[in-house]
Design a protein around this motif. Structure first.
Motif, PDB file in Angstrom:
ATOM      1  N   GLU A 171      77.407  43.412  41.348  1.00  0.00           N
ATOM      2  CA  GLU A 171      76.892  43.527  42.710  1.00  0.00           C
ATOM      3  C   GLU A 171      77.020  42.214  43.477  1.00  0.00           C
ATOM      4  O   GLU A 171      77.244  42.213  44.689  1.00  0.00           O
ATOM      5  CB  GLU A 171      75.469  44.054  42.756  1.00  0.00           C
ATOM      6  CG  GLU A 171      74.421  43.660  41.778  1.00  0.00           C
ATOM      7  CD  GLU A 171      74.660  43.757  40.296  1.00  0.00           C
ATOM      8  OE1 GLU A 171      74.392  42.729  39.660  1.00  0.00           O
ATOM      9  OE2 GLU A 171      75.059  44.785  39.743  1.00  0.00           O
ATOM     10  N   PRO A 188      80.517  51.958  47.263  1.00  0.00           N
ATOM     11  CA  PRO A 188      79.890  51.299  46.104  1.00  0.00           C
ATOM     12  C   PRO A 188      80.919  50.670  45.153  1.00  0.00           C
ATOM     13  O   PRO A 188      81.159  51.170  44.064  1.00  0.00           O
ATOM     14  CB  PRO A 188      79.116  52.431  45.441  1.00  0.00           C
ATOM     15  CG  PRO A 188      79.928  53.650  45.765  1.00  0.00           C
ATOM     16  CD  PRO A 188      80.499  53.405  47.145  1.00  0.00           C
ATOM     17  N   GLU A 189      81.510  49.592  45.560  1.00  0.00           N
ATOM     18  CA  GLU A 189      82.554  48.915  44.777  1.00  0.00           C
ATOM     19  C   GLU A 189      82.055  48.532  43.383  1.00  0.00           C
ATOM     20  O   GLU A 189      82.751  48.719  42.391  1.00  0.00           O
ATOM     21  CB  GLU A 189      83.024  47.670  45.523  1.00  0.00           C
ATOM     22  CG  GLU A 189      84.206  46.993  44.923  1.00  0.00           C
ATOM     23  CD  GLU A 189      85.515  47.752  45.102  1.00  0.00           C
ATOM     24  OE1 GLU A 189      86.409  47.564  44.270  1.00  0.00           O
ATOM     25  OE2 GLU A 189      85.639  48.523  46.058  1.00  0.00           O
ATOM     26  N   GLY A 230      79.849  49.803  41.507  1.00  0.00           N
ATOM     27  CA  GLY A 230      79.468  50.893  40.621  1.00  0.00           C
ATOM     28  C   GLY A 230      80.620  51.551  39.883  1.00  0.00           C
ATOM     29  O   GLY A 230      80.399  52.326  38.968  1.00  0.00           O
TER      30      GLY A 230
END
Length: 167
Positions: A41, A62-63, A65
Motif C-alpha cells: 500500500e 486497488p493496485e 491488492g
C-alpha cells in the motif's frame, strides 16, 4: 578506515565508480522489492502521489491488492538486485549478466512508456519509463567502462577484490 582509503584511491577509478553506482542500484532494487511484498500500500500510495504531482489523474484502482502482479513484479525487481550484485561480486566472471539485466530493465521501461501512451492521465508511468531508460543506460555505461579497465588489471589491485579471486 584503511580499506575505505584503498577503495577510494585505487588505480582502477572506473571500477571504483562502477562499484559505487552498482551499490546504489542494488539497494534501489532490493529494498523496493521487499516493500512490494511487505508494504504494497505504501508503494501504491507513493505512485499515486507522484502521478498527481505530475498533473495526472487520481489512481482509483486497488493496485496493492493484486497479489499475482505484485508478486511477479517483486520477483522481477529482486532479480534485478541479484544481477547487479553478481556484477559487483565479480565483473569479469558475471559480465554476461549485464545483457539480461539491461534487457529486463529496458523492456520494463518500454512497457511503462506504452502504458503511458495508452493512458496519458497516468503521467507517473512516463516518469518511470524515463527513469528506467536512464537506469538501463547507467548499467551499460558503468559496467562496460569498468570491465574494459580491469581486463588487464591484477585481481590484487581491485578493491573490492572479485569473488573467487586468489587471496
Amino acid at each position: 578506515m584503511r580499506i575505505v582509503r584503498r577503495f577510494l584511491f585505487q588505480p582502477n577509478r572506473r571500477y571504483r565508480d562502477f562499484q559505487l553506482v552498482f551499490t546504489l542500484l542494488t539497494a534501489n532494487f532490493f529494498f523496493p522489492a521487499l516493500s512490494y511484498v511487505l508494504t504494497p500500500e505504501i508503494a501504491a500510495e507513493q505512485m499515486g502521489r507522484i502521478n498527481e504531482l505530475l498533473g495526472g489523474v487520481a489512481i482509483e484502482f486497488p493496485e496493492a491488492g493484486n497479489r499475482f502482479w505484485r508478486y511477479l513484479g517483486a520477483a522481477n525487481v529482486m532479480t534485478l538486485a541479484l544481477m547487479c550484485l553478481l556484477l559487483q561480486l565479480n565483473l569479469r566472471r558475471f559480465y554476461v549478466v549485464l545483457w539480461p539485466l539491461t534487457f529486463l530493465k529496458a523492456y520494463n521501461a518500454t512497457l511503462f512508456l506504452f502504458g503511458f501512451l495508452a493512458a496519458p492521465g497516468f503521467r507517473a508511468l512516463l516518469a518511470v519509463a524515463i527513469f528506467d531508460y536512464l537506469t538501463s543506460a547507467a548499467f551499460v555505461f558503468f559496467a562496460r567502462r569498468a570491465h574494459r579497465e580491469i581486463r588487464g588489471a591484477s585481481e590484487e589491485s581491485l578493491v573490492p577484490r572479485p569473488l573467487g579471486a586468489a587471496s
